[in-house]
Design a protein around this motif. Structure first.
Motif, mmCIF file in Angstrom:
data_model
loop_
_atom_site.group_PDB
_atom_site.id
_atom_site.type_symbol
_atom_site.label_atom_id
_atom_site.label_comp_id
_atom_site.label_asym_id
_atom_site.label_seq_id
_atom_site.Cartn_x
_atom_site.Cartn_y
_atom_site.Cartn_z
ATOM 1 N N CYS A 166 40.099 44.114 49.900
ATOM 2 C CA CYS A 166 39.178 43.091 50.360
ATOM 3 C C CYS A 166 39.893 42.042 51.209
ATOM 4 N N GLU A 167 39.072 41.250 51.878
ATOM 5 C CA GLU A 167 39.564 40.091 52.616
ATOM 6 C C GLU A 167 38.750 38.883 52.172
ATOM 7 N N VAL A 168 39.440 37.796 51.862
ATOM 8 C CA VAL A 168 38.785 36.580 51.382
ATOM 9 C C VAL A 168 38.816 35.553 52.504
ATOM 10 N N ARG A 169 37.632 35.047 52.846
ATOM 11 C CA ARG A 169 37.528 34.010 53.867
ATOM 12 C C ARG A 169 36.867 32.783 53.262
ATOM 13 N N ALA A 170 37.683 31.996 52.580
ATOM 14 C CA ALA A 170 37.188 30.775 51.956
ATOM 15 C C ALA A 170 37.224 29.633 52.964
ATOM 16 N N PRO A 171 36.269 28.703 52.887
ATOM 17 C CA PRO A 171 36.233 27.571 53.830
ATOM 18 C C PRO A 171 37.539 26.777 53.789
ATOM 19 N N GLY A 172 38.072 26.484 54.970
ATOM 20 C CA GLY A 172 39.282 25.682 55.052
ATOM 21 C C GLY A 172 40.565 26.447 54.819
ATOM 22 N N GLN A 173 40.469 27.779 54.647
ATOM 23 C CA GLN A 173 41.661 28.587 54.406
ATOM 24 C C GLN A 173 41.719 29.740 55.413
ATOM 25 N N SER A 174 42.917 30.175 55.688
ATOM 26 C CA SER A 174 43.071 31.341 56.559
ATOM 27 C C SER A 174 42.689 32.593 55.783
ATOM 28 N N PRO A 175 42.275 33.663 56.447
ATOM 29 C CA PRO A 175 41.904 34.907 55.760
ATOM 30 C C PRO A 175 43.053 35.436 54.908
ATOM 31 N N ARG A 176 42.717 35.905 53.714
ATOM 32 C CA ARG A 176 43.727 36.437 52.805
ATOM 33 C C ARG A 176 43.276 37.800 52.303
ATOM 34 N N ARG A 177 44.209 38.740 52.309
ATOM 35 C CA ARG A 177 43.883 40.093 51.867
ATOM 36 C C ARG A 177 44.439 40.369 50.481
ATOM 37 N N GLY A 178 43.757 41.272 49.793
ATOM 38 C CA GLY A 178 44.205 41.632 48.457
ATOM 39 C C GLY A 178 43.369 42.742 47.873
ATOM 40 N N THR A 179 43.453 42.858 46.541
ATOM 41 C CA THR A 179 42.741 43.904 45.810
ATOM 42 C C THR A 179 41.842 43.264 44.763
ATOM 43 N N VAL A 180 40.607 43.730 44.679
ATOM 44 C CA VAL A 180 39.674 43.224 43.674
ATOM 45 C C VAL A 180 40.111 43.697 42.298
ATOM 46 N N MET A 181 40.283 42.750 41.387
ATOM 47 C CA MET A 181 40.748 43.077 40.044
ATOM 48 C C MET A 181 39.724 42.736 38.962
ATOM 49 N N PHE A 182 38.744 41.919 39.310
ATOM 50 C CA PHE A 182 37.750 41.502 38.309
ATOM 51 C C PHE A 182 36.453 41.156 39.019
ATOM 52 N N VAL A 183 35.327 41.529 38.404
ATOM 53 C CA VAL A 183 34.000 41.169 38.899
ATOM 54 C C VAL A 183 33.132 40.807 37.696
ATOM 55 N N GLY A 184 32.574 39.617 37.674
ATOM 56 C CA GLY A 184 31.683 39.279 36.567
ATOM 57 C C GLY A 184 31.655 37.798 36.240
ATOM 58 N N LEU A 185 31.101 37.500 35.067
ATOM 59 C CA LEU A 185 30.989 36.124 34.570
ATOM 60 C C LEU A 185 32.296 35.709 33.904
ATOM 61 N N THR A 186 32.580 34.406 33.890
ATOM 62 C CA THR A 186 33.800 33.886 33.287
ATOM 63 C C THR A 186 33.466 32.757 32.323
ATOM 64 N N ASP A 187 34.474 32.323 31.580
ATOM 65 C CA ASP A 187 34.292 31.208 30.649
ATOM 66 C C ASP A 187 34.609 29.863 31.286
ATOM 67 N N PHE A 188 35.358 29.885 32.413
ATOM 68 C CA PHE A 188 35.816 28.607 32.954
ATOM 69 C C PHE A 188 34.787 27.913 33.841
ATOM 70 N N LYS A 189 33.883 28.684 34.465
ATOM 71 C CA LYS A 189 32.819 28.097 35.284
ATOM 72 C C LYS A 189 31.637 29.045 35.308
ATOM 73 N N PRO A 190 30.423 28.501 35.493
ATOM 74 C CA PRO A 190 29.240 29.367 35.519
ATOM 75 C C PRO A 190 29.179 30.219 36.778
ATOM 76 N N GLY A 191 28.346 31.242 36.720
ATOM 77 C CA GLY A 191 28.137 32.105 37.868
ATOM 78 C C GLY A 191 29.056 33.309 37.880
ATOM 79 N N TYR A 192 28.897 34.126 38.926
ATOM 80 C CA TYR A 192 29.706 35.337 39.087
ATOM 81 C C TYR A 192 30.947 35.016 39.927
ATOM 82 N N TRP A 193 32.063 35.610 39.499
ATOM 83 C CA TRP A 193 33.334 35.369 40.178
ATOM 84 C C TRP A 193 34.029 36.698 40.462
#
Length: 239
Positions: free
Chosen positions: A160-187
């Motif tokens: 994957c490639e991550v394009r977060a606001p204010g950051q340059s594009p970063r590449r990597g591998t998806v390791m987790f998909v789903g809900l978390t305990d630290f913040k609501p929503g899908y991460w």
């Protein structure tokens, strides 16, 4: 000519601490005692005052109620010691655990009309605005549904490639998909190709995936694009 005010240390037979205070020399001893009530906690009528010099040697008693404070040899740095004759014990006014606490039941608090809660209810503000709360809940549910739909298109193990606001594009591998305990929503948990992350796949002591420190990050599905993204050489090992 003496200054109109004097700075002295106040000690008491009731307290183990000293307070540095400034007083007008034009106060009568009776008026001075009334002001000392707020400092030492002893009633003015039960006070006996002693004056000590800068060298902490006893000078005299301040025992003339109608005499002015400035009529005594009081200078900056002197100490005035308050002897309490009310029968209170040393430290009695320091231990707040012995002070009876005022308690009000939730039922009694709800019945009062001069509280913040009552104002919010009358004004239909905050959580007491049912229409606004229902709208907020609907918006949150919609956001969650949108994130779930976006997350469903992202699979663990994908490049994957991550394009977060204010950051340059970063590449990597998806390791987790789903809900978390630290913040609501899908991460989406991503292991970056280079140490551009914030964690090692764990947050607040809970592990979601394995990776080296600073290689892990959690981002929202909306900023993740899955595809054929080969590893890039970021030049971090170059001198």
């Amino acid at each position: 000519m003496s200054a109109p005010t004097v700075t002295v240390f106040i000690s008491s037979s009731l307290n183990s601490f000293r307070s540095e205070k400034r007083y007008s020399r034009s106060l009568t001893i009776a008026e001075f005692k009334c002001k000392l009530e707020l400092v030492v906690g002893s009633p003015a009528s039960c006070m006996e005052l002693e004056l000590y010099g800068v060298d902490d040697k006893f000078y005299s008693k301040l025992d003339q109620e109608d005499a002015l404070l400035g009529s005594y040899p009081v200078d900056d740095g002197c100490r005035i010691h308050v002897i309490d004759h009310s029968g209170a014990r040393l430290g009695e006014y320091e231990d707040v655990s012995k002070v009876e606490k005022y308690k009000l039941s939730q039922e009694a608090y709800d019945q009062r009309q001069d509280t913040v809660r009552s104002f919010l209810k009358r004004s239909k503000l905050g959580r007491y605005n049912e229409e606004e709360r229902a709208q907020q809940e609907a918006e949150a549910a919609q956001r969650l549904a949108e994130e779930k739909a976006q997350a469903s298109t992202i699979s663990v193990g994908s490049r994957c490639e991550v394009r977060a606001p204010g950051q340059s594009p970063r590449r990597g591998t998806v390791m987790f998909v789903g809900l978390t305990d630290f913040k609501p929503g899908y991460w989406i948990g991503v292991r970056y190709d280079e140490p551009l992350g914030k964690n090692d796949g764990s947050v607040n002591g809970k592990r979601y995936f394995e990776c080296q420190a600073k290689y892990g990050a959690f981002v929202k599905p909306a900023v993740v694009t899955v595809g054929d993204f080969p590893e890039e050489d970021y030049g971090l090992d170059e001198m």
